[in-house]
Design a protein around this motif. Sequence first.
Motif: not given
Length: 182
Positions: A51-52, A54-63, A97-101, A167-170
Amino acid sequence: MHFWANVIGYQLVWFAIVISAARGQPLWGIAAAAAFITLQLRFSATRKADSRALLATFACGFLLDGALAATGWLHYASPLVSLPAPIWILALWLAFAMTLNHSMAFLQGKPVLAAALGGIGGPLAYLGAARGFDAVVFTSPAWHAIALLAIGWAIALATLAILTRRWAAEHPAARLQPEHVL
């Protein structure tokens, strides 16, 4: 989601989005992305990290795609709704984003490798969408957009590699599952 299901699922979404956008029907590709994201989140052992991402990747794509659209160096087929980039390209970023983890988890904590892959793979994906499907059009001179894509994707993927490791460390148990192993 299993490693190969993640790889193949994302590639199918890429083709669905690019082809549907090129044909003036981007909603089909957006629906494919939504289905992939929903399934990925449903079966993910790292749902919060996803989920995190998704938000970070959306920001990258938007920019990045917003900058390309604003400069006029790249024109998108089927603009539909632009934010300033078309919603279909942002849906593609969300699917990525769903590939990153999962299938791209090997990049976590390896920002130099991620930057290299992003700097090469990002522009190649856009060139494939342009030359193979006419989903995007590079304006003259095309090297401006290609250079911005290379730099933007290098920065974006390096940043995402650092963030997803954090985030994966969590979810330490989830990182040891077979889906995260090449």
